[in-house]
Design a protein around this motif. Structure first.
Motif, short mmCIF file in Angstrom:
data_model
loop_
_atom_site.label_atom_id
_atom_site.label_comp_id
_atom_site.label_asym_id
_atom_site.label_seq_id
_atom_site.Cartn_x
_atom_site.Cartn_y
_atom_site.Cartn_z
N ARG A 108 5.73 21.94 5.57
CA ARG A 108 6.65 21.02 4.92
C ARG A 108 7.65 21.76 4.04
O ARG A 108 7.28 22.65 3.29
CB ARG A 108 5.85 20.05 4.05
N PHE B 154 7.51 6.57 -7.89
CA PHE B 154 7.61 6.68 -6.45
C PHE B 154 8.46 5.55 -5.88
O PHE B 154 8.42 4.43 -6.37
CB PHE B 154 6.23 6.64 -5.81
N MET C 12 5.69 5.23 1.89
CA MET C 12 4.87 6.43 2.08
C MET C 12 4.54 7.11 0.74
O MET C 12 3.39 7.44 0.47
CB MET C 12 5.58 7.41 3.02
N MET C 13 5.56 7.30 -0.10
CA MET C 13 5.33 7.98 -1.38
C MET C 13 4.51 7.11 -2.33
O MET C 13 3.65 7.62 -3.05
CB MET C 13 6.65 8.40 -2.02
N LYS C 14 4.75 5.81 -2.32
CA LYS C 14 3.95 4.92 -3.17
C LYS C 14 2.49 4.96 -2.74
O LYS C 14 1.58 4.98 -3.58
CB LYS C 14 4.48 3.48 -3.10
N THR C 15 2.25 5.02 -1.44
CA THR C 15 0.89 5.10 -0.92
C THR C 15 0.23 6.41 -1.33
O THR C 15 -0.92 6.43 -1.79
CB THR C 15 0.89 4.94 0.62
N MET C 16 0.96 7.52 -1.19
CA MET C 16 0.41 8.83 -1.60
C MET C 16 0.06 8.84 -3.08
O MET C 16 -0.98 9.34 -3.49
CB MET C 16 1.41 9.95 -1.30
N GLY C 17 0.98 8.31 -3.91
CA GLY C 17 0.74 8.25 -5.34
C GLY C 17 -0.49 7.43 -5.70
O GLY C 17 -1.25 7.76 -6.60
N LEU D 180 -3.12 6.67 -3.51
CA LEU D 180 -4.35 7.18 -2.90
C LEU D 180 -4.71 8.59 -3.35
O LEU D 180 -5.88 8.97 -3.28
CB LEU D 180 -4.22 7.15 -1.37
N MET D 181 -3.73 9.38 -3.75
CA MET D 181 -3.98 10.79 -4.03
C MET D 181 -3.45 11.25 -5.38
O MET D 181 -2.81 12.30 -5.48
CB MET D 181 -3.36 11.64 -2.92
N ALA E 93 -4.09 14.93 -6.37
CA ALA E 93 -3.30 16.01 -5.77
C ALA E 93 -2.12 16.39 -6.67
O ALA E 93 -1.80 17.57 -6.83
CB ALA E 93 -2.80 15.61 -4.39
N PHE E 94 -1.49 15.39 -7.27
CA PHE E 94 -0.36 15.66 -8.17
C PHE E 94 -0.85 16.35 -9.44
O PHE E 94 -0.23 17.31 -9.92
CB PHE E 94 0.36 14.34 -8.51
#
Length: 154
Positions: free
Chosen positions: A59, A111, A115-120, A122-123, A126-127
């Motif tokens: 990426r 976010f 997609m970014m809202k979901t990553m924020g 669920l994960m 990671a951040f």
């Protein structure tokens, strides 16, 4: 999403700030940084913007840093914008004693896009891990000269 990361670096604050405020040092503690370019303003000045390119494995990411407050040696605040993410960082640098500086980094991620809202959602760890990794990599570089570039050599 909001959280705070912190680390104590075994350097006097003046030395700490010299290393932190030198854009040539970024590549030594921000893993994946491949290039940066001043977009507007004077380097390091409030209101200035810098485009930062990262290679994160498969990426690629481009961030735009906007300095919103530069009051070294006390604090430095900036925003970082990428596709779907607005990150507000407030950084404070506290003297612990004549040889130690505490870096306190307050992060807020906003976010947009599914997609970014979901990553924020669920994960979030990671951040948080990535933010802490930058602090630890800066500490290793500032104290020992250890560069993240050395880790990528065979």
């Amino acid at each position: 999403m909001r959280y705070t990361s912190e680390i104590t670096v075994n350097l006097p604050r003046e030395e700490f700030i010299k290393k932190l405020d030198n854009p040539e040092n970024l590549k030594h503690w921000q893993k994946g940084l491949t290039a940066y370019t001043l977009v507007t303003g004077q380097p390091g000045a409030e209101g200035s913007q810098m485009e930062m390119h990262y290679d994160m494995g498969k990426r690629k990411m481009v961030l735009v840093e906007t300095i919103i407050k530069q009051d070294f040696p006390e604090e430095f605040h900036a925003t970082y914008d990428a596709k779907g993410v607005h990150n507000i960082q407030k950084n404070y640098f506290k003297v612990i004693d004549k040889n130690h500086t505490k870096w306190i980094s307050e992060c807020e991620f906003q976010f947009s896009g599914f997609m970014m809202k979901t990553m924020g959602f669920l994960m979030p760890s990671a951040f948080k891990k990535q933010s802490q990794r930058y602090l630890e990599d800066f500490k290793a570089f500032a104290e020992n000269g250890t560069s993240v570039l050395d880790a990528s050599k065979p």
